[in-house]
Design a protein around this motif. Structure first.
Motif: not given
Length: 602
Positions: A470, A523, A531
């Motif tokens: 990520d 995120y 993500i």
């Protein structure tokens, strides 16, 4: 502006506002730098900042001469080439190399100042041959010591006919210093050319008259040869069109004739091509704009308020710089010139509480917070672009911006910890522990190596973690300027550490937004997916357990000491001599010993 709350401790020095902004960087400056600062600042782009080439052209300097300035500057190495020996010379020290580099760049800058037009080319060529190279008895030129450390060897031939011809082509292809509103016109100008047919310089030529589809050319003659332009459109093949005084357009890339007629019709053809190119460039700009909107540098939102939940610590008193040094042994503290006394006071109070909470949940001595007196703290004094906060390895200082720095303290403290671990275990004051590779890495505690490994790989396997994948995805979403920032080991370490501390706070029923308010803000939502650029779920639990082991090992190794006695009592003693100055409202929590505080920035 005179402030009641001043800097404290040693002078940190070296802040961006002080270093080389106005006076430039000279050889004498390197004596006052640490080795890490030498590595950071002794660079081409600081000694010889990129000139404003467009302004040079606007002031009347020939476009090619300006381009030559650019190419010569790029012949300078971005960093000095550090050598121990060169030729028959005795050993060359690091500082001598840096001195050669800085002084040679200044000589090049002075020579370029005199290169204002074509008449200065020979003088600059002489400068290259006498200052950067040495002519030996074999009539060959070799780089001098300063030249070898500073420039690429290709600078010797930069003024040769071949190099000049090559640079002219590159300059045109790059549309160097061409205003954006003229790029379409310049693009067409480079490809198409309007000419007048005279029957001499340009001649009509038909190959194989008897063929049903003969090849027809316009032959352009010049001093040392000929060029052939093919007429592939039947309506332009008629010889009757090619009368002296008519005009035609050639496509220099395709080497074809694309228009024949009078001057006005040929000019109209060019104008239509320019309009088509303008439309094409506009569409490209819109596509690039939409792409840049999708790929934008990620910066956590500024906290609208800072909340702290925990035991009452200050009891309405205001923290001073002396208190910061007495409690945590900070080396120094610095404030930005435009930070008001009120902002300075808030910064001191918030950071004091945050550092106290950090020491308490890690169960380490308060003095360990300054990493045993090596760390300094700055508030709004040493900002870098849009960064919320940053850690400077050269000066071992954490800087938090005026407002946006709130929430990033733990993250930057993790970078400082990373740096000091490298110094403590590997005697490396330049790199962070997470950056060290090779055999030197084995000097780090095994628990630190496990932390580094856990950031990237799942336990007992070489399968990449979601955290790493990520973070890698974040780099593609956050724009080209990040260059692997989100997946770099130092950044993954810092983000994981601040989430580790945040989990410890929650476990102890505490909260401190100033310390790690941004820990779970990394995120992005992409379609139906989220993500995360911080550890979650089982990976987070495992990484946290690795951090637990690391903290225990650091205590065993003497890097940290266990917290002894009651730290709150120690804080009380430090604050005893300071009069109570109430600067903000505090509300008692419902559970007695707990205190909930919310300060809004707006």
């Amino acid at each position: 502006m005179k402030h009641q709350i001043e800097d404290f401790g040693q002078k940190i020095g070296g802040s961006r506002k002080e270093l080389f902004v106005k006076k430039g960087l000279y050889a004498k400056d390197i004596e006052e730098m640490t080795p890490l600062e030498q590595e950071e600042f002794v660079k081409r782009d600081i000694i010889f900042p990129k000139p404003k080439y467009e302004e040079m052209v606007k002031k009347g300097m020939d476009r090619f001469i300006v381009y030559l300035h650019k190419e010569i500057r790029l012949c300078i190495y971005p960093n000095p080439k550090l050598v121990i020996r060169y030729g028959s010379r005795d050993e060359i020290s690091r500082n001598e190399c840096l001195t050669y580099y800085i002084e040679t760049i200044h000589k090049i800058m002075a020579a370029l100042d005199n290169l204002k037009d074509y008449s200065g080319l020979q003088d600059f060529k002489n400068f290259i041959q006498t200052e950067l190279f040495i002519e030996k008895s074999d009539k060959k030129y070799y780089l001098s010591v300063g030249g070898y450390i500073t420039v690429k060897e290709k600078i010797f031939s930069i003024l040769s006919q071949e190099s000049i011809a090559e640079m002219l082509v590159k300059m045109k292809k790059k549309f160097f210093c061409i205003p954006k509103d003229r790029i379409a016109e310049e693009t067409i100008k480079q490809r198409y050319q309007v000419n007048e047919y005279d029957g001499l310089t340009f001649r009509y030529f038909e190959e194989d008259h008897n063929s049903k589809n003969p090849k027809v050319y316009i032959i352009m003659s010049f001093s040392n040869g000929k060029s052939f332009y093919y007429i592939n459109r039947n309506e332009f093949k008629k010889e009757a069109l090619w009368n002296v005084g008519n005009y035609f357009v050639i496509d220099k890339y395709g080497r074809t004739i694309c228009m024949v007629g009078d001057k006005a019709s040929c000019q109209k053809f060019i104008q239509e091509k320019v309009a088509e190119m303008e439309q094409k460039l506009l569409l490209e700009k819109e596509n690039n704009s939409s792409e840049s909107k999708r790929k934008k540098r990620f910066v956590p939102a500024q906290l609208s308020k800072v909340t702290r939940e925990g035991e009452e610590l200050l009891n309405g008193r205001s923290i001073t710089g002396d208190m910061m040094m007495k409690a945590f042994k900070f080396r120094a503290g610095e404030f930005g010139e435009w930070l008001s006394d009120n902002d300075r006071q808030y910064s001191l109070n918030y950071s004091f509480e945050a550092f106290y909470d950090l020491a308490k949940i890690m169960n380490i001595d308060l003095e360990n917070i300054s990493l045993n007196g090596q760390l300094a703290i700055a508030f709004g004094a040493r900002g870098r672009g849009s960064a919320l906060a940053h850690y400077e390895t050269g000066r071992r200082v954490i800087n938090l911006t005026k407002m946006r720095g709130a929430g990033s303290l733990c993250h930057e403290w993790a970078h400082a910890l990373d740096h000091m671990l490298a110094k403590f275990f590997c005697e490396d004051s330049i790199h962070l522990a997470t950056e060290i590779d090779g055999h030197e890495k084995n000097k780090l505690p095994a628990s630190m190596l496990r932390v580094i490994d856990a950031l990237r790989y799942k336990p007992d396997s070489r399968e990449l973690t979601k955290y790493y994948l990520d973070s890698e995805r974040f780099d593609t979403l956050a724009g080209k300027t990040t260059h692997g920032y989100w997946r770099s080991r130092p950044e993954m370490f810092a983000r994981a550490f601040e989430n580790y501390i945040d989990d410890k706070l929650i476990a102890m029923n505490l909260r401190n937004d100033y310390l790690c308010g941004h820990s779970q803000s990394y995120y992005q939502v992409v379609g139906d997916n989220v993500i995360y650029a911080f550890p979650i779920d089982k990976e987070r639990e495992f990484i946290n357990s690795c951090f637990d082991e690391l903290i225990l090992d650091l205590k065993k190794e003497g890097f940290f000491k266990e917290m002894a006695g009651n730290p709150k009592e120690r804080v009380k003693k430090i604050m005893n001599y300071v009069p109570a100055i109430k600067i903000r409202e505090r509300q008692k929590g419902l559970n007695g010993s707990k205190n909930t505080e919310q300060i809004s920035f707006f």
